[in-house]
Write a protein that holds these residues in place. Structure first.
Motif, PDB file in Angstrom:
ATOM      1  N   ILE A  38       5.846  13.983 -14.772  1.00 55.20           N
ATOM      2  CA  ILE A  38       7.055  13.498 -14.160  1.00 55.20           C
ATOM      3  C   ILE A  38       6.825  13.728 -12.504  1.00 55.20           C
ATOM      4  CG2 ILE A  38       9.487  14.012 -13.817  1.00 55.20           C
ATOM      5  CD1 ILE A  38       9.646  14.495 -16.723  1.00 55.20           C
ATOM      6  N   GLY A  39       6.116  14.891 -12.338  1.00 62.40           N
ATOM      7  CA  GLY A  39       5.720  15.241 -11.010  1.00 62.40           C
ATOM      8  C   GLY A  39       4.926  14.277 -10.251  1.00 62.40           C
ATOM      9  N   ILE A  40       3.932  13.856 -11.048  1.00 67.73           N
ATOM     10  CA  ILE A  40       2.858  12.879 -10.335  1.00 67.73           C
ATOM     11  C   ILE A  40       3.613  11.521 -10.087  1.00 67.73           C
ATOM     12  CG2 ILE A  40       0.837  11.515 -11.135  1.00 67.73           C
ATOM     13  CD1 ILE A  40      -0.255  14.159 -12.472  1.00 67.73           C
ATOM     14  N   VAL A  41       4.484  11.059 -11.291  1.00 70.60           N
ATOM     15  CA  VAL A  41       5.119   9.932 -10.949  1.00 70.60           C
ATOM     16  C   VAL A  41       6.176   9.814  -9.786  1.00 70.60           C
ATOM     17  CG1 VAL A  41       6.972   8.366 -12.052  1.00 70.60           C
ATOM     18  CG2 VAL A  41       4.946   9.383 -13.525  1.00 70.60           C
ATOM     19  N   VAL A  42       6.740  10.753  -9.569  1.00 75.02           N
ATOM     20  CA  VAL A  42       7.630  11.029  -8.308  1.00 75.02           C
ATOM     21  C   VAL A  42       6.643  10.963  -7.143  1.00 75.02           C
ATOM     22  CG1 VAL A  42       9.161  12.557  -7.052  1.00 75.02           C
ATOM     23  CG2 VAL A  42       9.398  12.118  -9.585  1.00 75.02           C
ATOM     24  N   VAL A  43       5.674  11.851  -7.134  1.00 78.78           N
ATOM     25  CA  VAL A  43       4.741  11.396  -6.093  1.00 78.78           C
ATOM     26  C   VAL A  43       4.341  10.341  -5.531  1.00 78.78           C
ATOM     27  CG1 VAL A  43       2.682  12.593  -5.060  1.00 78.78           C
ATOM     28  CG2 VAL A  43       4.151  14.132  -5.954  1.00 78.78           C
ATOM     29  N   LEU A  44       3.788   9.683  -6.525  1.00 81.73           N
ATOM     30  CA  LEU A  44       3.177   8.305  -6.467  1.00 81.73           C
ATOM     31  C   LEU A  44       4.114   7.089  -6.201  1.00 81.73           C
ATOM     32  CD1 LEU A  44       1.007   7.885  -9.608  1.00 81.73           C
ATOM     33  CD2 LEU A  44       0.235   8.244  -7.204  1.00 81.73           C
ATOM     34  N   ALA A  45       5.629   7.322  -6.534  1.00 80.14           N
ATOM     35  CA  ALA A  45       6.693   6.412  -6.246  1.00 80.14           C
ATOM     36  C   ALA A  45       7.162   6.802  -4.899  1.00 80.14           C
ATOM     37  CB  ALA A  45       7.834   6.883  -7.003  1.00 80.14           C
ATOM     38  N   GLY A  46       6.909   7.990  -4.217  1.00 85.90           N
ATOM     39  CA  GLY A  46       7.196   8.411  -3.004  1.00 85.90           C
ATOM     40  C   GLY A  46       6.167   7.709  -1.994  1.00 85.90           C
ATOM     41  N   LEU A  47       4.845   7.845  -2.414  1.00 89.22           N
ATOM     42  CA  LEU A  47       3.779   7.025  -1.345  1.00 89.22           C
ATOM     43  C   LEU A  47       4.088   5.826  -1.541  1.00 89.22           C
ATOM     44  CD1 LEU A  47       0.876   9.326  -3.016  1.00 89.22           C
ATOM     45  CD2 LEU A  47       1.960   9.210  -0.351  1.00 89.22           C
ATOM     46  N   LEU A  48       4.387   5.109  -2.618  1.00 89.23           N
ATOM     47  CA  LEU A  48       4.568   3.645  -2.778  1.00 89.23           C
ATOM     48  C   LEU A  48       5.642   3.308  -1.771  1.00 89.23           C
ATOM     49  CD1 LEU A  48       3.659   0.942  -4.350  1.00 89.23           C
ATOM     50  CD2 LEU A  48       5.952   1.462  -5.677  1.00 89.23           C
ATOM     51  N   LEU A  49       7.006   4.073  -1.744  1.00 89.60           N
ATOM     52  CA  LEU A  49       7.823   3.630  -0.786  1.00 89.60           C
ATOM     53  C   LEU A  49       7.428   3.996   0.656  1.00 89.60           C
ATOM     54  CD1 LEU A  49      11.039   5.228  -2.894  1.00 89.60           C
ATOM     55  CD2 LEU A  49      10.482   2.935  -2.516  1.00 89.60           C
ATOM     56  N   LEU A  50       6.912   5.008   0.772  1.00 89.22           N
ATOM     57  CA  LEU A  50       6.172   5.276   2.190  1.00 89.22           C
ATOM     58  C   LEU A  50       5.435   4.098   2.598  1.00 89.22           C
ATOM     59  CD1 LEU A  50       5.950   7.243   4.363  1.00 89.22           C
ATOM     60  CD2 LEU A  50       3.884   8.016   3.282  1.00 89.22           C
ATOM     61  N   VAL A  51       4.443   3.635   1.795  1.00 86.77           N
ATOM     62  CA  VAL A  51       3.751   2.563   2.346  1.00 86.77           C
ATOM     63  C   VAL A  51       4.243   1.152   2.321  1.00 86.77           C
ATOM     64  CG1 VAL A  51       1.670   0.902   1.404  1.00 86.77           C
ATOM     65  CG2 VAL A  51       1.524   3.245   1.064  1.00 86.77           C
ATOM     66  N   PHE A  52       5.631   0.982   1.566  1.00 90.47           N
ATOM     67  CA  PHE A  52       6.378  -0.305   1.929  1.00 90.47           C
ATOM     68  C   PHE A  52       7.261   0.031   2.979  1.00 90.47           C
ATOM     69  CE2 PHE A  52       6.213  -1.557  -2.745  1.00 90.47           C
ATOM     70  CZ  PHE A  52       5.342  -2.524  -2.586  1.00 90.47           C
ATOM     71  N   GLY A  53       7.605   1.113   3.215  1.00 90.51           N
ATOM     72  CA  GLY A  53       8.626   1.358   4.549  1.00 90.51           C
ATOM     73  C   GLY A  53       7.800   1.108   5.687  1.00 90.51           C
ATOM     74  N   LEU A  54       6.304   1.627   5.804  1.00 93.09           N
ATOM     75  CA  LEU A  54       5.746   1.296   6.927  1.00 93.09           C
ATOM     76  C   LEU A  54       5.184   0.032   7.272  1.00 93.09           C
ATOM     77  CD1 LEU A  54       3.064   4.467   6.496  1.00 93.09           C
ATOM     78  CD2 LEU A  54       4.834   3.972   8.624  1.00 93.09           C
ATOM     79  N   LEU A  55       4.894  -0.869   5.848  1.00 92.15           N
ATOM     80  CA  LEU A  55       4.581  -2.453   6.196  1.00 92.15           C
ATOM     81  C   LEU A  55       6.091  -2.922   6.710  1.00 92.15           C
ATOM     82  CD1 LEU A  55       2.741  -2.952   2.899  1.00 92.15           C
ATOM     83  CD2 LEU A  55       1.993  -2.777   5.132  1.00 92.15           C
ATOM     84  N   ILE A  56       7.107  -2.585   6.227  1.00 91.36           N
ATOM     85  CA  ILE A  56       8.502  -3.479   6.869  1.00 91.36           C
ATOM     86  C   ILE A  56       8.579  -3.025   8.224  1.00 91.36           C
ATOM     87  CG2 ILE A  56      10.916  -3.390   6.422  1.00 91.36           C
ATOM     88  CD1 ILE A  56      10.442  -3.042   3.485  1.00 91.36           C
ATOM     89  N   VAL A  57       8.248  -1.538   8.609  1.00 87.29           N
ATOM     90  CA  VAL A  57       8.662  -1.313   9.819  1.00 87.29           C
ATOM     91  C   VAL A  57       7.551  -2.137  10.968  1.00 87.29           C
ATOM     92  CG1 VAL A  57       8.355   0.658  11.504  1.00 87.29           C
ATOM     93  CG2 VAL A  57       9.663   0.979   9.608  1.00 87.29           C
TER      94      VAL A  57
END
Length: 59
Positions: A38-57
């Motif tokens: 569960i911890g690994i999934v949360v970290v990966l989801a956070g990284l995914l959102l971070l990358v998408f957020g950077l791409l959108i910005v």
């Protein structure tokens, strides 16, 4: 159903039973592993959102 289908169903039932027994025997370790996953999934989801957020910005 042919012979291979019946054999596959029987082997699936046997493997599910063995897996359930293993989970029952090693229950504390299973709980620890699930918590870690569960911890690994949360970290990966956070990284995914971070990358998408950077791409959108950057657009």
């Amino acid at each position: 159903m042919d012979k291979m289908g019946i054999i596959s169903v029987i082997m699936g039932i046997v493997l599910c039973a063995i897996g359930g027994l293993a989970i029952w025997i090693f229950l504390p370790e299973v709980v620890i592993a699930v918590k870690g996953l569960i911890g690994i999934v949360v970290v990966l989801a956070g990284l995914l959102l971070l990358v998408f957020g950077l791409l959108i910005v950057n657009d």
